[in-house]
Write a protein that holds these residues in place. Structure first.
Motif, PDB file in Angstrom:
ATOM      1  N   GLY A   1     -39.596 -19.721  -3.076  1.00 16.56           N
ATOM      2  CA  GLY A   1     -38.681 -21.027  -2.943  1.00 16.56           C
ATOM      3  C   GLY A   1     -38.388 -21.435  -1.549  1.00 16.56           C
ATOM      4  O   GLY A   1     -38.181 -22.494  -1.183  1.00 16.56           O
ATOM      5  N   PHE A   2     -38.593 -20.293  -0.628  1.00 16.65           N
ATOM      6  CA  PHE A   2     -38.159 -20.533   0.682  1.00 16.65           C
ATOM      7  C   PHE A   2     -39.450 -21.374   1.474  1.00 16.65           C
ATOM      8  O   PHE A   2     -40.553 -21.294   1.033  1.00 16.65           O
ATOM      9  CB  PHE A   2     -38.181 -19.080   1.375  1.00 16.65           C
ATOM     10  N   PRO A   3     -39.029 -22.086   2.700  1.00 16.10           N
ATOM     11  CA  PRO A   3     -40.080 -22.622   3.514  1.00 16.10           C
ATOM     12  C   PRO A   3     -41.296 -21.769   3.699  1.00 16.10           C
ATOM     13  O   PRO A   3     -41.196 -20.486   4.150  1.00 16.10           O
ATOM     14  CB  PRO A   3     -39.306 -23.199   4.598  1.00 16.10           C
ATOM     15  N   ALA A   4     -42.322 -22.407   3.994  1.00 14.81           N
ATOM     16  CA  ALA A   4     -43.547 -21.596   4.349  1.00 14.81           C
ATOM     17  C   ALA A   4     -43.239 -20.665   5.598  1.00 14.81           C
ATOM     18  O   ALA A   4     -42.462 -21.343   6.629  1.00 14.81           O
ATOM     19  CB  ALA A   4     -44.666 -22.336   4.570  1.00 14.81           C
ATOM     20  N   ILE A   5     -43.734 -19.514   5.827  1.00  9.19           N
ATOM     21  CA  ILE A   5     -43.589 -18.913   7.255  1.00  9.19           C
ATOM     22  C   ILE A   5     -44.153 -19.410   8.247  1.00  9.19           C
ATOM     23  O   ILE A   5     -45.389 -19.766   8.242  1.00  9.19           O
ATOM     24  CB  ILE A   5     -43.896 -17.450   6.934  1.00  9.19           C
ATOM     25  N   ASP A   6     -43.143 -19.633   9.360  1.00 11.66           N
ATOM     26  CA  ASP A   6     -43.790 -20.201  10.567  1.00 11.66           C
ATOM     27  C   ASP A   6     -43.570 -18.886  11.561  1.00 11.66           C
ATOM     28  O   ASP A   6     -42.645 -18.232  11.981  1.00 11.66           O
ATOM     29  CB  ASP A   6     -42.685 -21.324  11.366  1.00 11.66           C
ATOM     30  N   ALA A   7     -44.895 -18.543  11.956  1.00  9.53           N
ATOM     31  CA  ALA A   7     -45.174 -17.130  12.385  1.00  9.53           C
ATOM     32  C   ALA A   7     -44.453 -17.211  13.928  1.00  9.53           C
ATOM     33  O   ALA A   7     -43.574 -16.221  14.205  1.00  9.53           O
ATOM     34  CB  ALA A   7     -46.767 -17.058  12.958  1.00  9.53           C
ATOM     35  N   ASP A   8     -44.475 -18.491  14.546  1.00 10.37           N
ATOM     36  CA  ASP A   8     -43.670 -18.528  15.916  1.00 10.37           C
ATOM     37  C   ASP A   8     -42.187 -18.316  15.731  1.00 10.37           C
ATOM     38  O   ASP A   8     -41.481 -17.683  16.506  1.00 10.37           O
ATOM     39  CB  ASP A   8     -44.045 -19.865  16.758  1.00 10.37           C
TER      40      ASP A   8
END
Length: 304
Positions: A208-215
């Motif tokens: 349920g967490f937001p999609a991973i933002d690599a930066d």
């Protein structure tokens, strides 16, 4: 204070011992003459650790592949390793996200590794440790998150609070068997712990967490570059074990937090008389705790 060399020649099992804090503890223990069994999941980290020991002329650890959530593998290790005098439950994941959005998969993954992994180790290894003589010790690695909550670390914090409570209780249980127990709560430490979110197993994919933002994640990782060297954490851990400290705090950074927590707790206590019956029960609990630390085994009947 205990003899600094009393653990020389014993064997320590350190989960997640090939990187980060686990590797720091492994180096400190090796230099104290403690033989090592290090569990690993990343082959590159395992190979780097093996080279470090070879380059520094120290005995090679025994390396064992282990997922700490795998109870069958734990049972195999317990049967195969031989005597283990020191158990360091270090393996864990640092995964963050807003708790109000978490799914069952988020809870199952984070709690399963950070708390379940500790429980699995204790179930597998304590019978053998209790059967041994001489110096023995359990170190459960939590975090300052065992005291300090935050908006992005709800499940992680819950897992570390759970390890804290388990460890504080376990000390009473194991003292009569001559086994020391310590809770290690390091603060910010140089490690790769920040990239745990990139290692989510497929069976826990429904987050349920937001999609991973690599930066954004890489920027978060720069905070770990400012942390304490893991070997310093390891050396402080070794000293805490030698002194049989119930709580090993490695960082001086959190006095402000502890002052605020203590003040909040005391302010929340009602200012009113305590009935004699309730006071008696609490006195019995305190006496039972003191007796356990003095070597007595406590029964439920001792609490009423």
């Amino acid at each position: 204070m205990m003899q600094a060399d009393r653990f020389a020649g014993t064997t320590a099992l350190i989960t997640g011992g090939v990187s980060g804090i686990g590797f720091g503890i492994a180096r400190a223990f090796a230099q104290a003459g403690i033989e090592l069994v290090l569990t690993w999941r990343n082959r590159a980290h395992r190979d780097t650790t093996a080279r470090w020991f070879a380059d520094h002329g120290l005995p090679s650890p025994r390396f064992e592949h282990l997922d700490v959530t795998d109870r069958a593998r734990w049972a195999e290790l317990a049967a195969q390793l031989g005597p283990v005098h020191i158990l360091v439950n270090n393996a864990g994941i640092s995964v963050f996200g807003p708790t109000d959005c978490a799914t069952h998969a988020d809870y199952d993954w984070i709690m399963g590794v950070n708390f379940g992994g500790v429980a699995n180790a204790l179930v597998a290894m304590l019978p053998g440790m209790k059967a041994l003589d001489g110096p023995r010790h359990v170190i459960n690695v939590a975090s300052m998150a065992a005291f300090c909550a935050g908006p992005q670390a709800g499940i992680y914090t819950a897992s570390k609070f759970a390890v804290r409570g388990l460890t504080e209780s376990l000390r009473y249980n194991l003292m009569p068997h001559g086994i020391g127990v310590s809770l290690l709560c390091p603060g910010l430490t140089q490690s790769n712990a920040w990239d745990s979110a990139l290692k989510r197993p497929a069976r826990f994919a429904e987050s349920g967490f937001p999609a991973i933002d690599a930066d954004e994640l890489a920027q978060f990782g720069t905070a770990f570059d400012l942390g304490m060297d893991a070997f310093e954490v390891g050396c402080k851990t070794l000293r805490g074990m030698i002194d049989n400290r119930p709580l090993i705090l490695t960082h001086p950074d959190h006095r402000e937090d502890f002052d605020a927590i203590a003040a909040e707790l005391l302010a929340a206590l009602p200012d009113e008389p305590i009935p004699a019956g309730r006071a008696h029960i609490e006195d019995l609990r305190r006496e039972a705790n003191r007796a356990a630390l003095a070597g007595s085994q406590i029964r439920i009947s001792d609490l009423t």
